[in-house]
Design an enzyme around this catalytic site. Sequence first.
Site, PDB file in Angstrom:
ATOM      1  N   ASP A   1       0.854  -1.176   0.000  1.00  0.00           N
ATOM      2  CA  ASP A   1       0.000   0.000   0.000  1.00  0.00           C
ATOM      3  C   ASP A   1       0.900   1.240   0.000  1.00  0.00           C
ATOM      4  O   ASP A   1       2.122   1.142  -0.189  1.00  0.00           O
ATOM      5  CB  ASP A   1      -0.994  -0.030   1.160  1.00  0.00           C
ATOM      6  CG  ASP A   1      -0.358   0.193   2.523  1.00  0.00           C
ATOM      7  OD1 ASP A   1       0.875   0.401   2.624  1.00  0.00           O
ATOM      8  OD2 ASP A   1      -1.114   0.152   3.522  1.00  0.00           O
ATOM      9  N   HIS A   2       0.298   2.383   0.195  1.00  0.00           N
ATOM     10  CA  HIS A   2       1.013   3.653   0.146  1.00  0.00           C
ATOM     11  C   HIS A   2       2.133   3.750   1.180  1.00  0.00           C
ATOM     12  O   HIS A   2       3.128   4.431   0.948  1.00  0.00           O
ATOM     13  CB  HIS A   2       0.027   4.807   0.328  1.00  0.00           C
ATOM     14  CG  HIS A   2      -0.866   4.630   1.513  1.00  0.00           C
ATOM     15  ND1 HIS A   2      -1.969   3.799   1.490  1.00  0.00           N
ATOM     16  CD2 HIS A   2      -0.822   5.144   2.767  1.00  0.00           C
ATOM     17  CE1 HIS A   2      -2.565   3.819   2.666  1.00  0.00           C
ATOM     18  NE2 HIS A   2      -1.890   4.618   3.465  1.00  0.00           N
TER      19      HIS A   2
ATOM     20  N   ARG B   1       2.171 -30.092  11.928  1.00  0.00           N
ATOM     21  CA  ARG B   1       1.486 -28.873  12.358  1.00  0.00           C
ATOM     22  C   ARG B   1       0.994 -28.078  11.153  1.00  0.00           C
ATOM     23  O   ARG B   1      -0.119 -27.567  11.169  1.00  0.00           O
ATOM     24  CB  ARG B   1       2.426 -28.034  13.219  1.00  0.00           C
ATOM     25  CG  ARG B   1       2.813 -28.753  14.505  1.00  0.00           C
ATOM     26  CD  ARG B   1       3.949 -28.092  15.222  1.00  0.00           C
ATOM     27  NE  ARG B   1       4.327 -28.913  16.376  1.00  0.00           N
ATOM     28  CZ  ARG B   1       5.530 -28.891  16.919  1.00  0.00           C
ATOM     29  NH1 ARG B   1       6.460 -28.092  16.442  1.00  0.00           N
ATOM     30  NH2 ARG B   1       5.795 -29.656  17.954  1.00  0.00           N
TER      31      ARG B   1
ATOM     32  N   CYS C   1       2.810  -3.201   4.164  1.00  0.00           N
ATOM     33  CA  CYS C   1       1.867  -2.140   4.489  1.00  0.00           C
ATOM     34  C   CYS C   1       2.339  -1.497   5.790  1.00  0.00           C
ATOM     35  O   CYS C   1       3.386  -1.861   6.309  1.00  0.00           O
ATOM     36  CB  CYS C   1       0.429  -2.641   4.553  1.00  0.00           C
ATOM     37  SG  CYS C   1      -0.012  -3.717   5.922  1.00  0.00           S
ATOM     38  N   GLY C   2       1.603  -0.543   6.286  1.00  0.00           N
ATOM     39  CA  GLY C   2       2.049   0.198   7.464  1.00  0.00           C
ATOM     40  C   GLY C   2       2.388  -0.681   8.640  1.00  0.00           C
ATOM     41  O   GLY C   2       3.487  -0.621   9.188  1.00  0.00           O
ATOM     42  N   SER C   3       1.449  -1.518   9.062  1.00  0.00           N
ATOM     43  CA  SER C   3       1.687  -2.400  10.208  1.00  0.00           C
ATOM     44  C   SER C   3       1.987  -3.832   9.794  1.00  0.00           C
ATOM     45  O   SER C   3       2.442  -4.620  10.611  1.00  0.00           O
ATOM     46  CB  SER C   3       0.463  -2.413  11.123  1.00  0.00           C
ATOM     47  OG  SER C   3      -0.606  -3.120  10.508  1.00  0.00           O
ATOM     48  N   GLY C   4       1.697  -4.192   8.555  1.00  0.00           N
ATOM     49  CA  GLY C   4       1.847  -5.568   8.088  1.00  0.00           C
ATOM     50  C   GLY C   4       0.671  -6.448   8.460  1.00  0.00           C
ATOM     51  O   GLY C   4       0.494  -7.523   7.897  1.00  0.00           O
ATOM     52  N   ASN C   5      -0.160  -5.993   9.390  1.00  0.00           N
ATOM     53  CA  ASN C   5      -1.276  -6.801   9.870  1.00  0.00           C
ATOM     54  C   ASN C   5      -2.376  -6.989   8.842  1.00  0.00           C
ATOM     55  O   ASN C   5      -2.782  -8.122   8.567  1.00  0.00           O
ATOM     56  CB  ASN C   5      -1.891  -6.177  11.131  1.00  0.00           C
ATOM     57  CG  ASN C   5      -1.117  -6.512  12.373  1.00  0.00           C
ATOM     58  OD1 ASN C   5      -0.779  -7.659  12.601  1.00  0.00           O
ATOM     59  ND2 ASN C   5      -0.840  -5.504  13.176  1.00  0.00           N
TER      60      ASN C   5
ATOM     61  N   HIS D   1       9.979 -23.155  10.728  1.00  0.00           N
ATOM     62  CA  HIS D   1       8.970 -23.859  11.514  1.00  0.00           C
ATOM     63  C   HIS D   1       7.577 -23.823  10.901  1.00  0.00           C
ATOM     64  O   HIS D   1       6.793 -24.743  11.114  1.00  0.00           O
ATOM     65  CB  HIS D   1       8.880 -23.278  12.921  1.00  0.00           C
ATOM     66  CG  HIS D   1      10.102 -23.541  13.740  1.00  0.00           C
ATOM     67  ND1 HIS D   1      10.140 -23.299  15.094  1.00  0.00           N
ATOM     68  CD2 HIS D   1      11.339 -24.014  13.413  1.00  0.00           C
ATOM     69  CE1 HIS D   1      11.344 -23.614  15.563  1.00  0.00           C
ATOM     70  NE2 HIS D   1      12.086 -24.041  14.555  1.00  0.00           N
ATOM     71  N   ASN D   2       7.254 -22.737  10.188  1.00  0.00           N
ATOM     72  CA  ASN D   2       5.889 -22.543   9.696  1.00  0.00           C
ATOM     73  C   ASN D   2       5.760 -22.648   8.189  1.00  0.00           C
ATOM     74  O   ASN D   2       4.660 -22.525   7.666  1.00  0.00           O
ATOM     75  CB  ASN D   2       5.348 -21.192  10.161  1.00  0.00           C
ATOM     76  CG  ASN D   2       5.515 -20.984  11.650  1.00  0.00           C
ATOM     77  OD1 ASN D   2       6.217 -20.079  12.073  1.00  0.00           O
ATOM     78  ND2 ASN D   2       4.900 -21.827  12.451  1.00  0.00           N
TER      79      ASN D   2
END
Length: 143
Positions: A8-9, A136, A65-69, A98-99
């Site tokens: 994003d911006h 997992r 993005c700003g927070s990545g969330n 691991h993931n």
Amino acid sequence: MKIAIGNDHAGTDYKLAIIGLLKSIQVEVINYGTDGTDSVDYPDFAHPVALDVEQGNVDFGILICGSGNGASMTANKQQNVRAALCWNKEITKLAREHNDANILSLPARYIALPQALEMVSTFLNTSFDGGRHERRIEKIPLQ
């Protein structure tokens, strides 16, 4: 190797630097992000990146993005996408080991550009450990 990237911006400058890094190591890049700083909506770039990863059109994705969330939450709606919000090199390494993360989500407003570039390199140069982690990963998709 082929990577889809979206931003994003808040992530434009980071994306441009990451694309430069990727091209310097002969990685093909598909750019779904904005090239400007005018406000845009993160789902508009996160969905195409995640779809490319899900369909196997690319090896990995990178979201900024700003927070990545928001970008990682959006990407993780696709089946077999494991977008990891990472804040440092160590978390990035574990996300791959691991993931088996296949999308790296970066919080542009909370990490420095050199750190972001180091995290991209770590992400690309770290393999999934498999073993006990495999079972997992297999439990993540809903049946």
